[in-house]
Enzyme design. Structure first.
Site, PDB file in Angstrom:
ATOM      1  N   CYS A 159       2.555  -1.917   8.502  1.00 61.80           N
ATOM      2  CA  CYS A 159       2.477  -0.596   9.158  1.00 61.80           C
ATOM      3  C   CYS A 159       1.728   0.339   8.205  1.00 61.80           C
ATOM      4  O   CYS A 159       2.273   1.323   7.702  1.00 61.80           O
ATOM      5  CB  CYS A 159       3.836   0.000   9.509  1.00 61.80           C
TER       6      CYS A 159
ATOM      7  N   ALA B 217      -1.462   1.905   8.403  1.00 63.83           N
ATOM      8  CA  ALA B 217      -2.471   2.921   8.746  1.00 63.83           C
ATOM      9  C   ALA B 217      -1.865   4.321   8.752  1.00 63.83           C
ATOM     10  O   ALA B 217      -0.715   4.477   9.164  1.00 63.83           O
ATOM     11  CB  ALA B 217      -3.063   2.607  10.114  1.00 63.83           C
ATOM     12  N   PRO B 218      -2.589   5.339   8.302  1.00 64.36           N
ATOM     13  CA  PRO B 218      -3.996   5.334   7.878  1.00 64.36           C
ATOM     14  C   PRO B 218      -4.239   4.929   6.423  1.00 64.36           C
ATOM     15  O   PRO B 218      -5.361   5.058   5.932  1.00 64.36           O
ATOM     16  CB  PRO B 218      -4.423   6.793   8.107  1.00 64.36           C
TER      17      PRO B 218
ATOM     18  N   GLY C  19      -2.479   5.840   3.421  1.00 64.80           N
ATOM     19  CA  GLY C  19      -2.135   6.711   2.295  1.00 64.80           C
ATOM     20  C   GLY C  19      -1.298   5.977   1.251  1.00 64.80           C
ATOM     21  O   GLY C  19      -1.633   5.975   0.058  1.00 64.80           O
ATOM     22  N   LYS C  20      -0.232   5.314   1.709  1.00 66.92           N
ATOM     23  CA  LYS C  20       0.668   4.676   0.747  1.00 66.92           C
ATOM     24  C   LYS C  20       0.045   3.408   0.182  1.00 66.92           C
ATOM     25  O   LYS C  20       0.230   3.070  -0.983  1.00 66.92           O
ATOM     26  CB  LYS C  20       2.015   4.391   1.405  1.00 66.92           C
TER      27      LYS C  20
ATOM     28  N   ASP D  94      -1.494  -3.458  10.373  1.00 67.02           N
ATOM     29  CA  ASP D  94      -1.134  -2.417  11.345  1.00 67.02           C
ATOM     30  C   ASP D  94      -1.512  -2.935  12.726  1.00 67.02           C
ATOM     31  O   ASP D  94      -2.443  -3.727  12.876  1.00 67.02           O
ATOM     32  CB  ASP D  94      -1.846  -1.087  11.060  1.00 67.02           C
TER      33      ASP D  94
ATOM     34  N   ASP E   3       0.844  -7.455  14.660  1.00 69.87           N
ATOM     35  CA  ASP E   3       2.142  -6.887  15.000  1.00 69.87           C
ATOM     36  C   ASP E   3       3.127  -7.302  13.904  1.00 69.87           C
ATOM     37  O   ASP E   3       3.364  -8.504  13.701  1.00 69.87           O
ATOM     38  CB  ASP E   3       2.557  -7.449  16.377  1.00 69.87           C
TER      39      ASP E   3
ATOM     40  N   CYS F  36       9.527   8.676   8.249  1.00 68.02           N
ATOM     41  CA  CYS F  36       9.411  10.137   8.115  1.00 68.02           C
ATOM     42  C   CYS F  36      10.272  10.753   9.220  1.00 68.02           C
ATOM     43  O   CYS F  36       9.852  11.637   9.948  1.00 68.02           O
ATOM     44  CB  CYS F  36       7.955  10.599   8.181  1.00 68.02           C
TER      45      CYS F  36
HETATM   46  C1  LIG Z   1       4.345   5.960   9.705  1.00 69.77           C
HETATM   47  S1  LIG Z   1       2.851   5.246  10.190  1.00 69.77           S
HETATM   48  C2  LIG Z   1       2.353   4.467   8.714  1.00 69.77           C
HETATM   49  C3  LIG Z   1       1.738   5.372   7.674  1.00 69.77           C
HETATM   50  C4  LIG Z   1       1.116   4.625   6.523  1.00 69.77           C
HETATM   51  N1  LIG Z   1       2.074   3.765   5.872  1.00 69.77           N
HETATM   52  C5  LIG Z   1       0.502   5.535   5.493  1.00 69.77           C
HETATM   53  O1  LIG Z   1       1.119   5.825   4.476  1.00 69.77           O
HETATM   54  O2  LIG Z   1      -0.632   5.975   5.684  1.00 69.77           O
HETATM   55  C6  LIG Z   1       3.420   3.915  11.151  1.00 69.77           C
HETATM   56  C7  LIG Z   1       2.339   2.929  11.552  1.00 69.77           C
HETATM   57  O3  LIG Z   1       2.982   1.836  12.204  1.00 69.77           O
HETATM   58  C8  LIG Z   1       2.056   1.258  13.072  1.00 69.77           C
HETATM   59  N2  LIG Z   1       2.798   0.350  13.976  1.00 69.77           N
HETATM   60  C9  LIG Z   1       3.544   0.664  15.052  1.00 69.77           C
HETATM   61  N3  LIG Z   1       4.098  -0.455  15.567  1.00 69.77           N
HETATM   62  C10 LIG Z   1       3.689  -1.488  14.786  1.00 69.77           C
HETATM   63  C11 LIG Z   1       3.907  -2.893  14.815  1.00 69.77           C
HETATM   64  N4  LIG Z   1       4.683  -3.462  15.745  1.00 69.77           N
HETATM   65  N5  LIG Z   1       3.304  -3.639  13.892  1.00 69.77           N
HETATM   66  C12 LIG Z   1       2.503  -3.094  12.940  1.00 69.77           C
HETATM   67  N6  LIG Z   1       2.255  -1.770  12.879  1.00 69.77           N
HETATM   68  C13 LIG Z   1       2.855  -0.976  13.774  1.00 69.77           C
HETATM   69  C14 LIG Z   1       1.392   2.458  13.718  1.00 69.77           C
HETATM   70  O4  LIG Z   1       0.136   2.118  14.257  1.00 69.77           O
HETATM   71  C15 LIG Z   1       1.299   3.431  12.525  1.00 69.77           C
HETATM   72  O5  LIG Z   1       0.019   3.351  11.954  1.00 69.77           O
END
Ligand SMILES: C[S@@+](CC[C@H](N)C(=O)[O-])C[C@H]1O[C@@H](n2cnc3c(N)ncnc32)[C@H](O)[C@@H]1O
Length: 438
Positions: free
Chosen positions: A256, A258-259, A261-262, A280, A306, A378
């Site tokens: 997970c 995107a985008p 940062g971490k 992601d 996924d 968050c």
């Molecule tokens: C909180 S954001 C992540 C922020 C990221 N870690 C950062 O620091 O930039 C959650 C992410 O989970 C992704 N997401 C949602 N369902 C998912 C899944 N089943 N598998 C993988 N990614 C998923 C979304 O597309 C989104 O980009």
């Protein structure tokens, strides 16, 4: 060439994309800002859109008092314009006569010339009855705190003693926080560079690389941004890399990502890790991960997949550390993304809780014995946070919650929670989970 418009008309277009099409402000704004006739009106347009999203519930309640009958669905643009007008009159320092004149003028640009008299009358009637109208709105908690009723009720259930402070915190303007890239220089050196550019900033003491700007600026104006000297990231989000604490030679999964940062912070902090796999589900958002990696000159294997179905993308090699920054309600970052109040639905929460549980369970076998998984959201809702982790621990006896000794935020039965505004940071939850070696 397409017709160019002034700030208020463009703001209406942005708001329609959010309230009618369900797009986020961060997508709708850049898409519509190109329609501005004067680029100098970008900050005003942005302020209008964020402001209406922040206070929309309260503004709607006031508009309702002023309209004889609700506007038709096809006139959502006129409604948005009225909310824009009210927002300026209540929350901005623009002289009221200019607010009324400019807002009324925008009816032509949105093709609703017939609404001229209506918008004018609503705004003038507001001026005449301001005190009474505001007092009436303040008599209902949802309108007073400008939150949808279900959201305020959920905050209240989760935080019975803090709900009002949280709701007020959600309406604050968030600070712009930077993460200094240690490979390019120290935080002290970067603070001096900012000072040299006339940008006042201070160090965020809870974190070694975080800097808080006194005034937000466009990223392009940040010294060395293009060269990767600095990134924009709230302090709460910066805690992830410190808590996961990656070491040389380790294999990391950012599930997970995107985008990004971490993901980028992990690589900046531990450039000698063996490999980072960044997953992601959203290919479009993954493009930002690639752009961030390129700007910062970092490498990760980026996979669109996924996280709840590792059988599709996992190569079978276990990871030493996993960051699960789970999809969540984002209820801790409403001050940064006030459109959440508009876009999030009550029924989303149970669906998200189920998805978080599924992903956590699916990823656990990918963690090597002795490895660490950092669960993060968050969110401020207990069901997405410590209740989720408590349930996981009951069914996974090879998992133990590692205690977090830091002083930030507040200790929960498992993990730590920051509420929005705590120590200047966004609302976040972290729970580091250790896998037993036996
Ligand atoms: C909180 S954001 C992540 C922020 C990221 N870690 C950062 O620091 O930039 C959650 C992410 O989970 C992704 N997401 C949602 N369902 C998912 C899944 N089943 N598998 C993988 N990614 C998923 C979304 O597309 C989104 O980009």
């Amino acid at each position: 060439m397409k017709q160019k418009m002034k700030a208020r008309a463009v703001a209406v277009k942005v708001l329609l994309r959010v309230v009618v099409d369900g797009r986020s402000l961060s997508v709708a704004l850049p898409e519509q800002l190109v329609k501005l006739s004067d680029p100098a009106e970008r900050p005003l347009t942005q302020e209008l859109c964020y402001g209406v999203m922040r206070y929309g519930v309260r503004l709607e309640a006031i508009a309702k008092q002023l309209l004889n009958k609700p506007l038709k669905r096809k006139d959502r643009d006129v409604e948005c314009l009225i909310l824009l007008g009210l927002y300026q009159l209540i929350y901005m320092r623009i002289p009221p006569h200019a607010v009324v004149a400019e807002t009324v003028e925008a009816v032509n640009a949105i093709g609703k010339g017939w609404a001229r008299g209506l918008v004018n009358a609503v705004l003038r009637n507001f001026q005449r009855g301001e005190q009474k109208l505001l007092a009436k709105a303040d008599s209902t908690p949802a309108d007073r705190y400008a939150h949808p009723e279900w959201l305020l009720a959920m905050i209240r259930r989760g935080w019975p003693d803090e709900w009002q402070a949280i709701a007020e915190g959600n309406n604050q303007y968030p600070p712009m926080v930077l993460r200094v890239n240690p490979a390019h220089g120290s935080r002290e050196a970067y603070l001096q560079r900012l000072q040299g550019e006339g940008m006042a900033a201070t160090a965020l003491t809870a974190l070694p690389t975080a800097v808080v700007l006194q005034q937000p600026v466009e990223v392009e104006r940040l010294p060395g941004f293009g060269a990767g000297d600095v990134s924009v990231q709230d302090g709460a989000a910066q805690l992830a890399a410190w808590l996961l604490n990656p070491q040389a030679g380790e294999r990391l999964l950012d599930a997970c990502a995107a985008p990004g940062g971490k993901c980028c912070h992990l690589l900046e902090q531990a450039p000698e890790v063996k490999e980072v796999v960044a997953i992601d589900i959203d290919e479009q958002r993954l493009q930002s991960v690639r752009e961030n990696l390129t700007r910062l000159n970092l490498q990760a294997e980026v996979i669109c997949g996924d996280a709840s179905r590792p059988d599709v993308w996992w190569d079978g090699q276990q990871f030493d550390r996993i960051l699960l920054d789970a999809p969540c309600s984002a209820s801790g970052v409403i001050r940064r993304h006030p459109d959440i109040k508009q876009l999030r639905r009550e029924e989303d929460i149970d669906r998200l809780v189920a998805l978080q549980g599924e992903i956590l369970t699916a990823l656990w076998p990918l963690l090597a014995p002795g490895g660490l998984l950092l669960y993060a959201t968050c969110s401020i809702f207990p069901q997405e946070n410590h209740l989720q982790i408590e349930r996981f621990l009951q069914t996974h006896h090879d998992a133990t919650a590692q205690s977090v000794s830091d002083s930030w935020g507040r200790a929960m039965p498992v993990g730590r929670q920051l509420l929005p505004g705590d120590e200047g940071m966004d609302g976040f939850y972290y729970a580091p989970l250790l896998k037993s070696t036996g």
